[in-house]
Design an enzyme around this catalytic site. Sequence first.
Site, PDB file in Angstrom:
ATOM      1  N   HIS A  56      -7.032  -5.532   2.294  1.00 28.94           N
ATOM      2  CA  HIS A  56      -5.718  -4.971   3.025  1.00 28.94           C
ATOM      3  C   HIS A  56      -5.330  -6.044   3.853  1.00 28.94           C
ATOM      4  O   HIS A  56      -6.298  -6.828   4.486  1.00 28.94           O
ATOM      5  CB  HIS A  56      -6.183  -3.776   4.040  1.00 28.94           C
ATOM      6  CG  HIS A  56      -6.847  -2.830   3.111  1.00 28.94           C
ATOM      7  ND1 HIS A  56      -6.047  -1.757   3.054  1.00 28.94           N
ATOM      8  CD2 HIS A  56      -8.026  -2.471   2.734  1.00 28.94           C
ATOM      9  CE1 HIS A  56      -6.956  -0.819   2.308  1.00 28.94           C
ATOM     10  NE2 HIS A  56      -7.997  -1.172   2.143  1.00 28.94           N
ATOM     11  N   ASP A  89       0.989  -1.164  -0.269  1.00 32.64           N
ATOM     12  CA  ASP A  89       0.027   0.195  -0.046  1.00 32.64           C
ATOM     13  C   ASP A  89       1.022   1.291  -0.063  1.00 32.64           C
ATOM     14  O   ASP A  89       2.047   1.364   0.749  1.00 32.64           O
ATOM     15  CB  ASP A  89      -0.823   0.083   1.326  1.00 32.64           C
ATOM     16  CG  ASP A  89      -2.065   1.077   1.162  1.00 32.64           C
ATOM     17  OD1 ASP A  89      -3.163   0.677   0.950  1.00 32.64           O
ATOM     18  OD2 ASP A  89      -1.838   2.181   1.070  1.00 32.64           O
ATOM     19  N   HIS A 128     -10.251  -5.017  -3.168  1.00 31.15           N
ATOM     20  CA  HIS A 128      -8.768  -5.298  -2.589  1.00 31.15           C
ATOM     21  C   HIS A 128      -8.998  -5.813  -1.155  1.00 31.15           C
ATOM     22  O   HIS A 128      -9.830  -5.028  -0.514  1.00 31.15           O
ATOM     23  CB  HIS A 128      -8.006  -4.031  -2.770  1.00 31.15           C
ATOM     24  CG  HIS A 128      -8.733  -2.691  -2.283  1.00 31.15           C
ATOM     25  ND1 HIS A 128      -9.699  -2.068  -3.103  1.00 31.15           N
ATOM     26  CD2 HIS A 128      -8.723  -1.846  -1.234  1.00 31.15           C
ATOM     27  CE1 HIS A 128      -9.941  -0.876  -2.441  1.00 31.15           C
ATOM     28  NE2 HIS A 128      -9.415  -0.929  -1.221  1.00 31.15           N
ATOM     29  N   GLN A 160     -14.219   2.627   1.260  1.00 30.89           N
ATOM     30  CA  GLN A 160     -13.858   1.976  -0.017  1.00 30.89           C
ATOM     31  C   GLN A 160     -13.543   3.359  -0.893  1.00 30.89           C
ATOM     32  O   GLN A 160     -14.582   3.870  -1.413  1.00 30.89           O
ATOM     33  CB  GLN A 160     -14.671   1.194  -0.603  1.00 30.89           C
ATOM     34  CG  GLN A 160     -14.117   0.736  -1.799  1.00 30.89           C
ATOM     35  CD  GLN A 160     -14.873  -0.595  -2.413  1.00 30.89           C
ATOM     36  OE1 GLN A 160     -15.938  -0.809  -2.295  1.00 30.89           O
ATOM     37  NE2 GLN A 160     -14.367  -1.176  -3.579  1.00 30.89           N
ATOM     38  N   SER A 161     -12.163   3.392  -1.448  1.00 32.17           N
ATOM     39  CA  SER A 161     -11.813   4.595  -2.085  1.00 32.17           C
ATOM     40  C   SER A 161     -11.489   4.130  -3.542  1.00 32.17           C
ATOM     41  O   SER A 161     -11.397   5.054  -4.298  1.00 32.17           O
ATOM     42  CB  SER A 161     -10.766   5.383  -1.348  1.00 32.17           C
ATOM     43  OG  SER A 161      -9.553   4.749  -1.414  1.00 32.17           O
TER      44      SER A 161
END
Length: 114
Positions: free
Chosen positions: A102, A30, A100, A94-95
């Site tokens: 993490h 990330d 995905h 959620q951007s």
Amino acid sequence: MSDCLFCKICEGKIPAAITYRDDEVLAFKDVNPKAPFHQLVIPIRHVASLATADEKDAALLGKLMLVGARLARESGLADGGFRVVMNAGADAGQSVLHVHLHVLAGRPLAWPPG
Ligand code: AMP
């Protein structure tokens, strides 16, 4: 999808610190880590969100978990503990609209999350 950030990472059009790749799954660090170990595990096929995933995505979603656990294990972090998180939708934060997972580790992780 042509305008998806994570699809562009899969296609090599945007650089990332890739830690794992196979035919179905990609993992990378990330860019804004929230823990000493913070990697994202994504499907190469575009799936927008867990909120809209369905039965055909089941095996792929399960594989994200197994790859995430393997990455933590191979980094020597599985014994101490790690956390997997998948934000789904705006309220969850959620951007990026490409599923995905993490994987976070390397420090005590508070519960409940914010
Ligand atoms: P989320 O808020 O759950 O959608 O998580 C998106 C994550 O993607 C955030 O933790 C970001 O720091 C991370 N991120 C965004 N752009 C990149 C990038 N180019 N490379 C690596 N991670 C990214």
